[in-house]
Design a protein around this motif. Structure first.
Motif, PDB file in Angstrom:
ATOM      1  N   ILE A 158     -40.769 -18.904   9.951  1.00  0.00           N
ATOM      2  CA  ILE A 158     -41.234 -19.000  11.328  1.00  0.00           C
ATOM      3  C   ILE A 158     -40.719 -17.775  12.086  1.00  0.00           C
ATOM      4  O   ILE A 158     -39.635 -17.259  11.796  1.00  0.00           O
ATOM      5  N   CYS A 209     -31.731 -25.989  14.338  1.00  0.00           N
ATOM      6  CA  CYS A 209     -31.972 -25.319  13.053  1.00  0.00           C
ATOM      7  C   CYS A 209     -30.934 -25.729  12.003  1.00  0.00           C
ATOM      8  O   CYS A 209     -29.739 -25.499  12.194  1.00  0.00           O
ATOM      9  N   PRO A 210     -31.371 -26.297  10.876  1.00  0.00           N
ATOM     10  CA  PRO A 210     -30.424 -26.738   9.851  1.00  0.00           C
ATOM     11  C   PRO A 210     -29.803 -25.585   9.055  1.00  0.00           C
ATOM     12  O   PRO A 210     -28.857 -25.798   8.302  1.00  0.00           O
ATOM     13  N   ASN A 211     -30.343 -24.381   9.232  1.00  0.00           N
ATOM     14  CA  ASN A 211     -29.850 -23.223   8.480  1.00  0.00           C
ATOM     15  C   ASN A 211     -29.132 -22.199   9.346  1.00  0.00           C
ATOM     16  O   ASN A 211     -28.775 -21.130   8.853  1.00  0.00           O
ATOM     17  N   ILE A 252     -31.342 -19.158  13.749  1.00  0.00           N
ATOM     18  CA  ILE A 252     -31.792 -18.713  15.076  1.00  0.00           C
ATOM     19  C   ILE A 252     -30.593 -18.177  15.867  1.00  0.00           C
ATOM     20  O   ILE A 252     -29.536 -18.816  15.916  1.00  0.00           O
ATOM     21  N   ILE A 311     -35.310 -15.282  14.861  1.00  0.00           N
ATOM     22  CA  ILE A 311     -35.064 -16.009  13.611  1.00  0.00           C
ATOM     23  C   ILE A 311     -34.819 -14.992  12.495  1.00  0.00           C
ATOM     24  O   ILE A 311     -35.576 -14.034  12.356  1.00  0.00           O
ATOM     25  N   CYS A 316     -34.571 -18.732   7.176  1.00  0.00           N
ATOM     26  CA  CYS A 316     -35.518 -19.765   7.612  1.00  0.00           C
ATOM     27  C   CYS A 316     -36.244 -20.354   6.415  1.00  0.00           C
ATOM     28  O   CYS A 316     -36.852 -19.638   5.625  1.00  0.00           O
ATOM     29  N   THR A 317     -36.191 -21.665   6.287  1.00  0.00           N
ATOM     30  CA  THR A 317     -36.884 -22.375   5.196  1.00  0.00           C
ATOM     31  C   THR A 317     -38.017 -23.237   5.732  1.00  0.00           C
ATOM     32  O   THR A 317     -38.499 -24.108   5.032  1.00  0.00           O
ATOM     33  N   GLU A 318     -38.414 -22.980   6.967  1.00  0.00           N
ATOM     34  CA  GLU A 318     -39.418 -23.832   7.617  1.00  0.00           C
ATOM     35  C   GLU A 318     -38.911 -25.272   7.692  1.00  0.00           C
ATOM     36  O   GLU A 318     -39.691 -26.206   7.768  1.00  0.00           O
ATOM     37  N   CYS A 319     -37.589 -25.404   7.584  1.00  0.00           N
ATOM     38  CA  CYS A 319     -36.915 -26.708   7.604  1.00  0.00           C
ATOM     39  C   CYS A 319     -37.170 -27.541   6.346  1.00  0.00           C
ATOM     40  O   CYS A 319     -36.815 -28.729   6.306  1.00  0.00           O
ATOM     41  N   PRO A 369     -41.156 -27.768  11.108  1.00  0.00           N
ATOM     42  CA  PRO A 369     -40.184 -26.839  11.707  1.00  0.00           C
ATOM     43  C   PRO A 369     -39.642 -27.386  13.026  1.00  0.00           C
ATOM     44  O   PRO A 369     -40.403 -27.626  13.968  1.00  0.00           O
ATOM     45  N   GLN A 370     -38.339 -27.574  13.065  1.00  0.00           N
ATOM     46  CA  GLN A 370     -37.727 -28.187  14.249  1.00  0.00           C
ATOM     47  C   GLN A 370     -37.766 -27.276  15.469  1.00  0.00           C
ATOM     48  O   GLN A 370     -37.909 -27.736  16.602  1.00  0.00           O
ATOM     49  N   CYS A 371     -37.650 -25.966  15.252  1.00  0.00           N
ATOM     50  CA  CYS A 371     -37.710 -25.052  16.399  1.00  0.00           C
ATOM     51  C   CYS A 371     -39.066 -25.154  17.082  1.00  0.00           C
ATOM     52  O   CYS A 371     -39.146 -25.229  18.317  1.00  0.00           O
TER      53      CYS A 371
HETATM   54 FE1  SF4 Z   1     -34.583 -22.988  11.547  1.00  0.00          FE
HETATM   55 FE2  SF4 Z   1     -36.414 -24.689  10.726  1.00  0.00          FE
HETATM   56 FE3  SF4 Z   1     -36.985 -23.029  12.734  1.00  0.00          FE
HETATM   57 FE4  SF4 Z   1     -36.733 -22.044  10.298  1.00  0.00          FE
HETATM   58  S1  SF4 Z   1     -38.299 -23.501  10.979  1.00  0.00           S
HETATM   59  S2  SF4 Z   1     -35.813 -21.218  12.131  1.00  0.00           S
HETATM   60  S3  SF4 Z   1     -35.175 -23.371   9.392  1.00  0.00           S
HETATM   61  S4  SF4 Z   1     -35.460 -24.690  12.760  1.00  0.00           S
END
Ligand code: SF4
Ligand code: SF4
Length: 116
Positions: free
Chosen positions: A3, A19-21, A24, A67, A72-75, A82-84
């Motif tokens: 993303i 974001c779990p990773n 951001i 990002i 980013c793993t797209e969650c 994607p949480q963002c």
């Molecule tokens: Fe983080 Fe998920 Fe957004 Fe990627 S899609 S930046 S992993 S919240």
């Protein structure tokens, strides 16, 4: 695919905590692969490049939240979407057409980030 945050971002900060990773960052903030991940020392990126995970890297943007593509793993592996993008009030978190990845690749990236 990863993303990307567009220049429509209003810098509201709503996405960062989701974001779990820890992919951001705030405008003009240095970042590291090791921030809130299992990575440390010399690591091999998904593209084969060797980098120091603890090194502080140049901000991707000094104007807007950004990002880090390789974080980013797209969650995938954490959430269905994607949480963002889910929380962004101006819908400026969009698929990055320049970084298209399959679901398997995204899950491998998630495992790489978190040492699984
Ligand atoms: Fe983080 Fe998920 Fe957004 Fe990627 S899609 S930046 S992993 S919240
Ligand atoms: Fe920018 Fe959207 Fe994140 Fe707010 S939620 S900082 S507008 S990308």
């Amino acid at each position: 695919m990863a993303i990307i945050i567009t220049d429509e971002c209003i810098n509201c900060d709503a996405c960062v905590a989701e974001c779990p990773n820890n992919a951001i960052y705030e405008p003009d903030q240095e970042w590291a692969y090791s921030d809130e991940t299992a990575l440390s020392g010399m690591v091999t990126l998904p593209n084969g490049e060797e980098v120091d995970a603890d090194a502080q890297n140049t901000p991707v943007s000094d104007e807007f939240y950004f990002i880090v593509t390789d974080k980013c793993t797209e969650c995938k592996g954490f959430h269905d979407e994607p949480q963002c993008a889910s929380v962004c009030p101006v819908d400026c978190c969009i698929p990055d057409e320049n970084h298209v990845e399959t679901e398997d690749m995204l899950l491998e990236k998630k495992a790489w980030l978190h040492g699984e």
